[in-house]
Design a protein around this motif. Sequence first.
Motif, short mmCIF file in Angstrom:
data_model
loop_
_atom_site.label_atom_id
_atom_site.label_comp_id
_atom_site.label_asym_id
_atom_site.label_seq_id
_atom_site.Cartn_x
_atom_site.Cartn_y
_atom_site.Cartn_z
N ILE A 514 -31.99 15.10 -58.11
CA ILE A 514 -31.97 14.03 -59.11
C ILE A 514 -32.10 14.62 -60.51
O ILE A 514 -32.90 15.53 -60.74
CB ILE A 514 -33.13 13.03 -58.88
N ALA A 515 -31.30 14.07 -61.43
CA ALA A 515 -31.44 14.41 -62.85
C ALA A 515 -31.66 13.12 -63.63
O ALA A 515 -30.90 12.17 -63.49
CB ALA A 515 -30.19 15.12 -63.36
N ILE A 516 -32.73 13.11 -64.42
CA ILE A 516 -33.03 11.96 -65.28
C ILE A 516 -32.75 12.37 -66.72
O ILE A 516 -33.34 13.33 -67.23
CB ILE A 516 -34.50 11.51 -65.13
N LEU A 517 -31.84 11.65 -67.36
CA LEU A 517 -31.46 11.91 -68.75
C LEU A 517 -32.10 10.86 -69.63
O LEU A 517 -31.72 9.68 -69.58
CB LEU A 517 -29.94 11.88 -68.91
N SER A 518 -33.09 11.26 -70.42
CA SER A 518 -33.85 10.30 -71.23
C SER A 518 -33.46 10.42 -72.69
O SER A 518 -33.18 11.51 -73.20
CB SER A 518 -35.35 10.59 -71.07
N LEU A 519 -33.45 9.25 -73.35
CA LEU A 519 -33.26 9.20 -74.80
C LEU A 519 -34.40 8.39 -75.38
O LEU A 519 -34.57 7.21 -75.07
CB LEU A 519 -31.92 8.55 -75.15
N GLY A 520 -35.23 9.02 -76.22
CA GLY A 520 -36.33 8.31 -76.84
C GLY A 520 -37.63 8.41 -76.06
O GLY A 520 -37.81 9.32 -75.23
N THR A 521 -38.52 7.47 -76.30
CA THR A 521 -39.89 7.60 -75.78
C THR A 521 -40.05 7.17 -74.33
O THR A 521 -41.18 7.17 -73.83
CB THR A 521 -40.87 6.81 -76.67
N ARG A 522 -38.99 6.86 -73.62
CA ARG A 522 -39.10 6.67 -72.17
C ARG A 522 -39.26 8.02 -71.47
O ARG A 522 -39.45 8.07 -70.25
CB ARG A 522 -37.86 5.98 -71.61
N LEU A 523 -39.25 9.11 -72.21
CA LEU A 523 -39.40 10.43 -71.61
C LEU A 523 -40.71 10.53 -70.83
O LEU A 523 -40.74 11.11 -69.73
CB LEU A 523 -39.36 11.51 -72.69
N ALA A 524 -41.78 9.97 -71.36
CA ALA A 524 -43.07 10.02 -70.65
C ALA A 524 -42.97 9.32 -69.31
O ALA A 524 -43.52 9.78 -68.29
CB ALA A 524 -44.16 9.40 -71.51
N GLU A 525 -42.27 8.19 -69.26
CA GLU A 525 -42.10 7.47 -68.00
C GLU A 525 -41.18 8.24 -67.05
O GLU A 525 -41.39 8.23 -65.83
CB GLU A 525 -41.52 6.07 -68.27
N ALA A 526 -40.20 8.92 -67.60
CA ALA A 526 -39.31 9.75 -66.76
C ALA A 526 -40.09 10.87 -66.09
O ALA A 526 -39.86 11.20 -64.91
CB ALA A 526 -38.18 10.31 -67.61
N LEU A 527 -41.03 11.47 -66.81
CA LEU A 527 -41.85 12.54 -66.22
C LEU A 527 -42.78 12.00 -65.14
O LEU A 527 -43.00 12.65 -64.11
CB LEU A 527 -42.63 13.24 -67.33
N LYS A 528 -43.33 10.81 -65.36
CA LYS A 528 -44.15 10.19 -64.32
C LYS A 528 -43.31 9.92 -63.07
O LYS A 528 -43.76 10.13 -61.93
CB LYS A 528 -44.75 8.87 -64.82
N ALA A 529 -42.10 9.42 -63.28
CA ALA A 529 -41.21 9.15 -62.15
C ALA A 529 -40.89 10.43 -61.39
O ALA A 529 -40.82 10.44 -60.16
CB ALA A 529 -39.94 8.48 -62.64
N ALA A 530 -40.70 11.53 -62.12
CA ALA A 530 -40.40 12.81 -61.48
C ALA A 530 -41.56 13.26 -60.59
O ALA A 530 -41.34 13.81 -59.50
CB ALA A 530 -40.10 13.87 -62.54
N ASP A 531 -42.78 13.02 -61.02
CA ASP A 531 -43.94 13.35 -60.19
C ASP A 531 -43.88 12.61 -58.86
O ASP A 531 -44.10 13.18 -57.78
CB ASP A 531 -45.24 12.98 -60.91
N THR A 532 -43.59 11.31 -58.93
CA THR A 532 -43.52 10.49 -57.72
C THR A 532 -42.39 10.95 -56.81
O THR A 532 -42.55 11.06 -55.58
CB THR A 532 -43.33 9.01 -58.09
N LEU A 533 -41.24 11.23 -57.39
CA LEU A 533 -40.08 11.65 -56.60
C LEU A 533 -40.33 12.99 -55.93
O LEU A 533 -39.97 13.20 -54.76
CB LEU A 533 -38.84 11.70 -57.49
N GLU A 534 -40.93 13.91 -56.65
CA GLU A 534 -41.18 15.23 -56.04
C GLU A 534 -42.23 15.13 -54.94
O GLU A 534 -42.20 15.90 -53.98
CB GLU A 534 -41.59 16.22 -57.12
#
Length: 651
Positions: A514-534
């Motif tokens: 999975i690749a998550i491409l973030s623009l703006g301050t949703r980056l923090a939520e994208a990193l949280k999601a990556a923790d759950t996915l991993e």
Amino acid sequence: MDAELSTPVLDTPMLDRVKVPADMRGLDMGQLRQLADDVRAEMIHTVGQTGGHLGSGLGVVELTVALHYVFETPRDKVIWDVGHQAYPHKIITGRRDRIRTLRQPGGLSGFTKRSESEYDPFGAAHSSTSISAALGFAIANKIAGQPGKAIAVIGDGSMSAGMAYEAMNNAQAAGNRLVVILNDNDMSIAPPVGGLSAYLARLVSSRPFLELREMAKKLSRRLPAPLHSAAKKTDEFARGMVMGGTLFEELGFYYVGPIDGHNLEQLIPVLENVRDAAEGPCLIHVVTQKGKGYGPAEAAADKYHGVQKFNVITGEQVKAVAKAPAYQNVFGETLAKLADSDDKIVAITAAMPSGTGVDKFAKAHPTRTFDVGIAEQHAVTFAAGLAAQGMKPFCAIYSTFLQRAYDQVVHDVAIQNLPVRFAIDRAGLVGADGCTHAGTFDVTYLASLPNMVVMAAADEAELVHMTYTAACHDSGPIAFRYPRGNGVGVPLPETPQRLEIGKGRIVRGGSGKIAILSLGTRLAEALKAADTLEAKGLPTTVADLRFAKPLDEDLIRRLAATHEVVISIEEGSIGGLGAHILTLASDEGWTDAGLKIRTMRLPDVFQDHDAPDKQYDTAGLNAPHIVETVLKALRWNDMDEALLGAGDVRA
């Protein structure tokens, strides 16, 4: 001391009798004054508990009472410009029982709203629209032969926008169905109000004076042209000399004022005279004081324009301790430091110096700071002129207000490829101010323009870098967006970095499913999601694209070639980052090769006010929603969870 615990018990006997405006129309003058006092107390008590706009509403309490007493609302339409001064209006138009839900989830709007009450004929939140709207109501009634007047209440600050004068220039067609109340509470555009000016206002708005003036006008028309012209100018000069208003007369309005906006004995007779006037649109110049009747707000009108919850007795605002600096302050302080060594940098704001952080710049560089008032169109073209002459203008405007100047962005900046720097505050959802102030469209409307560069800061450190990058960018227009509120708490760089235009960065990983491409301050939520996915055995790459335009196509191609699912996420409407990524994918045929692309963006609705986190949860842009989007794309199900628990993780 807790603000709510220190709130006095209200005693509002007259307000308790008034549920809707019809209930006040039999009251005498003394009772009306008591009603105004009760409304003021109710408003202070309410905003102390909810937060919101305070000073402007306190300044129009008597005017609100007088308008609803004299005019037959809701048949007659009272249209409040902007609407942040409409809390007293809400209190006496059937919404007192809900007034403590102001700006709360599921509660009353902080502005006027058509769906909320028949007493709100026109929704507002942006300035300078009231006269145009009122003119529409007046002309519609005139064409239909229906009774009813339209009353626009507009502040002197809103009169800095050209739209107000465009409307006034066409107002003659409405005749006496249109009344404009100019609420003068800041600019001091008139001489001091006193007994003489009040008497004159009442005199010149009275029926005998108007009839006498009309007779004189008819007689003067029979005079030779030079004498007729001289008579007209004499009339205008005589009234303009004692009261002002020549400009409004030239626009076709009969000018009355100035009068004391807190004196019901002066207000009500003038309003009654204007209500009964035989012909022509009328402008009443009313002088008020922001924060009237509440000492702390009178002493600091700017501080108490918009407030957090506060202690009603002391006026002390209840503020949470910030763990990180506000984004606008990071911008303002960074720009001020850059300007220390670059005398070409100038800052422009449209009546929002503190809201945009330009006040920080102004303290250090006052001669290079320009607050143009509520005139976004002028701000943008002014910036374009500065850029054409070799300066480095930073045009700091809220996303929602920059919409008002889109033609100037296109025509005066982008087409000419001028290096105007747009600092776009309040990007994304904004909480209690709701959909009228949400910055949801700027990526869509800017990234579609040739020559435009569009950046979005993931955190306050990135905002420092982007401010510096914009200062260094001289080859065309550039914009950078950042949200309302405080940063995420990352350290600020001592030395800003010039970002390579159109280049993103890998924040986490670099390979996986999975690749998550973030623009703006949703980056923090994208990193949280990556923790759950991993944790589910799904290796995840997270990239901060930084740029919506130009896209980092090389980075996106690389991630698309090495991942099974690509998710984009942004704090903007459809047509933004996701649309540009899908266009690239379509042009290059990635979906034909089996790549699963999903775009996450704000829904195609105007979201109501709420806490920002809840707004993003409703919008489906928090970490759990990212995880859900990924798992659906992979067709992950309960069996996969069972295999994970048994140690048989999918490859």
